[in-house]
Structures are given as C-alpha cells and as structure tokens.
Design a protein around this motif. Structure first.
Motif, PDB file in Angstrom:
ATOM      1  N   GLU A 131       4.136   2.330  -5.270  1.00 18.85           N
ATOM      2  CA  GLU A 131       3.474   2.994  -6.391  1.00 18.85           C
ATOM      3  C   GLU A 131       3.207   1.983  -7.494  1.00 18.85           C
ATOM      4  OE1 GLU A 131       5.755   6.290  -7.740  1.00 18.85           O
ATOM      5  OE2 GLU A 131       5.595   7.418  -5.860  1.00 18.85           O
ATOM      6  N   GLN A 132       2.152   2.249  -8.266  1.00 21.47           N
ATOM      7  CA  GLN A 132       1.824   1.368  -9.370  1.00 21.47           C
ATOM      8  C   GLN A 132       2.931   1.413 -10.419  1.00 21.47           C
ATOM      9  OE1 GLN A 132      -1.736   2.413 -11.472  1.00 21.47           O
ATOM     10  NE2 GLN A 132      -1.993   0.391 -12.390  1.00 21.47           N
TER      11      GLN A 132
ATOM     12  N   ASN B 227      -1.519   6.868  -2.323  1.00 21.27           N
ATOM     13  CA  ASN B 227      -2.752   6.070  -2.319  1.00 21.27           C
ATOM     14  C   ASN B 227      -3.667   6.491  -1.173  1.00 21.27           C
ATOM     15  OD1 ASN B 227      -1.852   4.274  -4.498  1.00 21.27           O
ATOM     16  ND2 ASN B 227      -0.368   3.534  -2.993  1.00 21.27           N
TER      17      ASN B 227
ATOM     18  N   GLN C 173      -7.944  -2.753 -12.930  1.00 22.17           N
ATOM     19  CA  GLN C 173      -7.013  -1.638 -13.053  1.00 22.17           C
ATOM     20  C   GLN C 173      -5.561  -2.057 -12.833  1.00 22.17           C
ATOM     21  OE1 GLN C 173      -8.358   1.329 -10.259  1.00 22.17           O
ATOM     22  NE2 GLN C 173     -10.486   1.172 -10.934  1.00 22.17           N
ATOM     23  N   ASN C 174      -5.344  -3.238 -12.288  1.00 21.28           N
ATOM     24  CA  ASN C 174      -4.001  -3.730 -11.970  1.00 21.28           C
ATOM     25  C   ASN C 174      -3.247  -2.761 -11.049  1.00 21.28           C
ATOM     26  OD1 ASN C 174      -2.284  -5.959 -12.265  1.00 21.28           O
ATOM     27  ND2 ASN C 174      -1.026  -4.905 -13.782  1.00 21.28           N
ATOM     28  N   ASN C 175      -4.005  -2.083 -10.188  1.00 20.01           N
ATOM     29  CA  ASN C 175      -3.426  -1.100  -9.264  1.00 20.01           C
ATOM     30  C   ASN C 175      -3.370  -1.726  -7.876  1.00 20.01           C
ATOM     31  OD1 ASN C 175      -2.596   1.143  -7.855  1.00 20.01           O
ATOM     32  ND2 ASN C 175      -4.058   2.537  -8.826  1.00 20.01           N
ATOM     33  N   TRP C 176      -2.357  -2.535  -7.657  1.00 17.54           N
ATOM     34  CA  TRP C 176      -2.223  -3.228  -6.383  1.00 17.54           C
ATOM     35  C   TRP C 176      -2.002  -2.283  -5.207  1.00 17.54           C
ATOM     36  CZ3 TRP C 176       0.628  -8.577  -6.688  1.00 17.54           C
ATOM     37  CH2 TRP C 176       0.008  -9.352  -7.673  1.00 17.54           C
ATOM     38  N   PRO C 177      -1.198  -1.228  -5.334  1.00 19.77           N
ATOM     39  CA  PRO C 177      -1.014  -0.324  -4.182  1.00 19.77           C
ATOM     40  C   PRO C 177      -2.314   0.326  -3.717  1.00 19.77           C
ATOM     41  CG  PRO C 177       0.745  -0.016  -5.761  1.00 19.77           C
ATOM     42  CD  PRO C 177      -0.254  -0.909  -6.423  1.00 19.77           C
TER      43      PRO C 177
ATOM     44  N   PRO D 208       3.217  -5.703 -10.065  1.00 23.50           N
ATOM     45  CA  PRO D 208       2.964  -4.366 -10.630  1.00 23.50           C
ATOM     46  C   PRO D 208       3.053  -3.226  -9.620  1.00 23.50           C
ATOM     47  CG  PRO D 208       0.890  -5.487 -10.301  1.00 23.50           C
ATOM     48  CD  PRO D 208       1.967  -6.468  -9.910  1.00 23.50           C
ATOM     49  N   TYR D 209       4.143  -3.142  -8.886  1.00 21.40           N
ATOM     50  CA  TYR D 209       4.353  -2.026  -7.968  1.00 21.40           C
ATOM     51  C   TYR D 209       5.849  -1.843  -7.762  1.00 21.40           C
ATOM     52  CZ  TYR D 209       4.668  -5.899  -4.608  1.00 21.40           C
ATOM     53  OH  TYR D 209       5.012  -7.067  -3.970  1.00 21.40           O
ATOM     54  N   THR D 210       6.214  -0.632  -7.366  1.00 22.68           N
ATOM     55  CA  THR D 210       7.630  -0.305  -7.196  1.00 22.68           C
ATOM     56  C   THR D 210       8.182  -0.919  -5.907  1.00 22.68           C
ATOM     57  OG1 THR D 210       7.013   1.752  -6.066  1.00 22.68           O
ATOM     58  CG2 THR D 210       7.386   1.864  -8.448  1.00 22.68           C
TER      59      THR D 210
ATOM     60  N   SER E 190       0.810  -1.224   0.000  1.00 21.27           N
ATOM     61  CA  SER E 190       0.000   0.000   0.000  1.00 21.27           C
ATOM     62  C   SER E 190       0.840   1.269   0.000  1.00 21.27           C
ATOM     63  CB  SER E 190      -0.934   0.004   1.217  1.00 21.27           C
ATOM     64  OG  SER E 190      -0.207   0.208   2.418  1.00 21.27           O
TER      65      SER E 190
END
Length: 324
Positions: free
Chosen positions: A43-44, A72, A286-290, A50-52, A40
């Motif tokens: 970043e995406q 986020n 959205q593939n936005n895990w964070p 899929p996150y930094t 969390s």
C-alpha cells in the motif's frame, strides 16, 4: 541415470552456453519482475520507500505478520468488463468509467497500428535489399542502421522541428503556395504513428531481410516453370517461407511499442495517452509505487502472451524440421 552418463550427455561447455541465457533472464527479468510484483501488493505510504512492508515481526508474540493488499488490482479491474465493452462497441460514443482499460487499449492499438504499418513498409524494403547485388546489400543495410547511431531523443526532436506548425514541412508548403495555412501535423495521432513507425521500422526490416536472404531462389524458378505468375509465386512460396521473419519482426516492434514513453510524451498529445506515460505519472508525480507496479505487472503479463505464442510457434517449426 548414472553419473558417468550425465557427464557424457552434458558437457561443461554446453552447460555454460545454456546457462548464460538463463542467468541473463534471471538477473535482468525475473528478479526485477518479482521486486515489482512485491511492491504491487503493498500500500502507498508516506515513507522511504513510499510503500508499506509486506511483513512485520512481532517480537512479543514471536510471529511474523504478513500484510498483502490487492486494492491496486481491484482499482485497475473495477468495472473492467463493462468498460471494455463500451470501449470496443462501435455503435456507442459512451466511454467506460475505467480509465486504465482505455489506456491499455490505446497502447495496444497504437502498437498494433505501428506493427502493421512497419510490416507493410518494411517487407518491400527487406525484399529489395535481399534481392539486390552483394556490393549494394551492405550499403543498404548500413542505411537502415544509420539512425541507431544517433540518440532517440535527438531524432524525435528533429521530427518536432519538421512537423510543427512553424516547422520545415509547413514552411516549404506555404512558400510553394500548396497550402494557405499550416497543417496540423504535430502533437496528435498522425505524428505519434509517424514517429513510432520511423523509430521501429528497422526492427521489422532486419528479421525479414535475414529470412528472405536464406530463401532458395530455385523454388521461384520452379514455380515460374510450372506457369505461376509473380503474384501467385509470392503468395504461395515467398510469403509462407518468410513467416518466421514476419512473426519475429512483429514481436520486436509490438512489444517495445506497447510500453513506449518518450515518443508519446513528446509528439503524441494528451489524447494519445499510453501506459508508459501513466506509469511515469504514478511513480514520480503521484509517488504511488504500488499502483504503478500493479500496472506494470499487468502490462508484462499482456506481453508474455504473444511471446509465449511465438515461442510455441518456433518450437513447432523446429520439431517439424527435425522430423523432416
């Protein structure tokens, strides 16, 4: 304290019994929670995963660079108080600009409605089972548990067949001449609350039944001898003594209902969006895990509050029994 005293106080068997729940908590809650918390604050990114990363090693300078992002959480809490006020204000139709506030409130209100209806329906059922004869008690409990023998998906799909405009209920009412056109009973708030109550009702009945079964019936006899009627005896004796069952059942219903995904997705409709659906969309669509992880962390923290209150209440109850 000496080692011999410690060995006398804490026996190996007691340590094993105490350690298993804590190990379960560590493996199945704390470790996954900290993994989600770590994601969390990232970043995406277009990568796998899929996150930094939270840190990078700079070998040239021999140092570790830590990169934490709170964007986020900033997005979730953007215009939080103004949106919350607009959503809760009954004198205005204006909606807040923060979508996440609306979703959290919708999830909490749906869970509260489900919990309240389950309590109103489940208490008389639990009371009737607890006061029934011993030969019928197990049969009635089995009837309560029978739905768990079938997959939740199958049960929800069965309700879809019952409530649809071409479903069994509408067809029966049309054939009987009770209605002239199909009722709108599906993919709305009605179907959502109905199926939620149907699904979680056993979780309310079983704790209430356990608590009511332990109640000493001589207290009711004494109350009747002193001139109290059935209603007064219920309000002054039965209801207070079943408080633990009410709280336990409410927690068992409310906590999973807040994060429910399957039922709102299949029977809730687009206007009854809940946090479970939003988490699914953020993770997979959205593939936005964070962002999804930040939403999940906030939801967990919201649920920890009632759990902590319930634990505090149970601790005080046990301390009161111990002093008595």
């Amino acid at each position: 304290m000496k080692w011999n005293d410690l060995k006398t106080k804490f026996k190996p068997g007691q340590g094993l019994v105490i350690g298993i729940p804590y190990l379960w908590l560590l493996v199945l809650f704390l470790i996954p929670f900290f993994i989600v918390l770590k994601i969390s604050v990232a970043e995406q990114a277009i990568a796998i995963p899929p996150y930094t990363p939270l840190y990078t090693v700079d070998e040239d300078f021999g140092r570790v660079n830590v990169a934490l992002s709170y964007m986020n959480y900033a997005d979730i809490f953007d215009n939080f108080w103004s949106s919350l006020w607009l959503e809760l204000n009954p004198f205005t139709e204006e909606k807040g600009s923060n979508l996440y506030v609306r979703i959290y409130l919708s999830s909490i209100m749906t869970a509260l409605t489900t919990t309240l209806i389950c309590l109103l329906v489940g208490y008389p059922v639990a009371y009737a089972i607890a006061r029934s004869g011993e030969k019928w008690r197990n049969v009635l409990l089995l009837a309560i548990m029978l739905p768990f023998w079938t997959s939740l998906l199958l049960r929800v799909y069965a309700w879809m067949g019952l409530l649809g405009q071409n479903g069994i209920i509408n067809n029966m009412l049309l054939q009987a001449g009770i209605i002239s056109q199909p009722l709108d009973m599906f993919y709305n708030a009605f179907s959502l609350n109905l199926v939620m109550v149907y699904t979680y009702l056993p979780f309310m009945i079983l704790p209430l039944y356990t608590q009511l079964l332990k109640m000493d019936l001589r207290l009711l006899e004494a109350s009747a001898d002193l001139g109290a009627g059935p209603i007064k005896s219920f309000l002054t004796i039965t209801l207070p003594l079943s408080k633990s069952g009410i709280i336990a059942g409410s927690m068992l219903v409310f906590i999973p209902a807040v994060g429910e995904f399957v039922i709102p997705e299949l029977v809730g409709g687009p206007e009854n969006l809940m946090i479970g659906k939003v988490l699914w969309q953020a993770f997979f669509a959205q593939n936005n895990w964070p962002l999804a992880s930040a939403l999940a962390v906030i939801m967990v923290l919201l649920l920890v509050v009632p759990i902590a209150l319930f634990h505090h209440y149970e601790t005080r109850q046990l301390e009161g029994v111990g002093r008595g």
